[in-house]
Design a protein around this motif. Structure first.
Motif, PDB file in Angstrom:
ATOM      1  N   MET A  77       0.944  -1.320   0.012  1.00 49.06           N
ATOM      2  CA  MET A  77      -0.051  -0.029  -0.038  1.00 49.06           C
ATOM      3  C   MET A  77       0.719   1.375   0.067  1.00 49.06           C
ATOM      4  N   GLN A  78       1.992   1.267   0.852  1.00 48.50           N
ATOM      5  CA  GLN A  78       3.084   2.276   0.771  1.00 48.50           C
ATOM      6  C   GLN A  78       3.648   2.581  -0.565  1.00 48.50           C
ATOM      7  N   TYR A  79       4.104   1.590  -1.020  1.00 50.07           N
ATOM      8  CA  TYR A  79       4.551   1.551  -2.267  1.00 50.07           C
ATOM      9  C   TYR A  79       3.624   2.227  -3.404  1.00 50.07           C
ATOM     10  N   PHE A  80       2.503   2.000  -3.652  1.00 46.76           N
ATOM     11  CA  PHE A  80       1.519   2.344  -4.842  1.00 46.76           C
ATOM     12  C   PHE A  80       0.902   3.721  -3.893  1.00 46.76           C
ATOM     13  N   ASN A  81       1.229   4.056  -3.008  1.00 46.90           N
ATOM     14  CA  ASN A  81       0.568   5.199  -2.233  1.00 46.90           C
ATOM     15  C   ASN A  81      -0.923   5.405  -2.363  1.00 46.90           C
TER      16      ASN A  81
END
Length: 199
Positions: free
Chosen positions: A95-99
């Motif tokens: 989720m962080q990687y894809f914002n």
């Protein structure tokens, strides 16, 4: 298969040595025979994921997951020892990687996703009928979610909402959808309905 055979064991291995805030500081190398680097792999490291094209020597090397030799501890197949809250940790990194923001915490109803297929194989023959049945049984009325005061204001005011249904029952076709969009949908899904099996 890419999730449980590759991505999840990879996260498990990284998790042995670091918490989620430190995991992405490690490099990931894949064997050359891997046909393509799964896109989600990049979410686990800030470095470019690389293939090993030539033999290399490592001072230290960790591979795979710890296998349980005492099958009484875990009779499932395969008998691996998974880290605590592994799936939540992996979810957080992706989720962080894809914002993608986690906006699913405070809702009062279930989000139901029915996975449709545009291909002629492994699809539900009566797809439309199944989806309509899901809508009839599980769609949420917006008026049910409103407070008493909100309902009174809506009924007494000049404005009358035409669409009282929350779109909590949806059908999606992932094969024509970008990966990020798929993840956004799944991150907000409570019940996921699809044909089971590979492909």
């Amino acid at each position: 298969h890419s999730f449980y055979d590759f991505l999840f064991p990879l996260y498990q291995t990284l998790n042995i040595f670091a918490n989620n805030s430190e995991i992405r500081k490690r490099r990931i190398f894949l064997p050359e025979f891997v046909p393509e680097i799964p896109h989600l792999t990049q979410s686990l490291t800030k470095f470019q994921v690389e293939k090993l094209k030539n033999p290399l020597c490592f001072n230290e090397l960790t591979m795979g997951m710890k296998k349980i030799t005492n099958l009484k501890l875990d009779k499932d197949d395969p008998p691996y020892s998974f880290c605590k809250n592994c799936s939540f940790g992996l979810r957080s990194l992706v989720m962080q990687y894809f914002n993608i923001a986690d906006t699913n915490k405070y809702k009062k109803y279930l989000n139901i996703v029915f996975l449709g297929r545009k291909s002629m194989t492994r699809n539900v023959i009566n797809e439309k009928e199944v989806f309509e049945s899901l809508k009839n049984h599980f769609a949420v009325d917006k008026l049910q979610q409103k407070s008493k005061e909100e309902k009174e204001n809506e009924y007494n005011g000049n404005y009358v909402q035409n669409n009282n249904e929350i779109d909590n029952v949806q059908i999606h076709y992932f094969e024509v959808m970008p990966l990020k969009k798929q993840i956004e949908i799944i991150s907000k899904t409570d019940v996921f309905i699809a044909v089971h099996g590979s492909g």
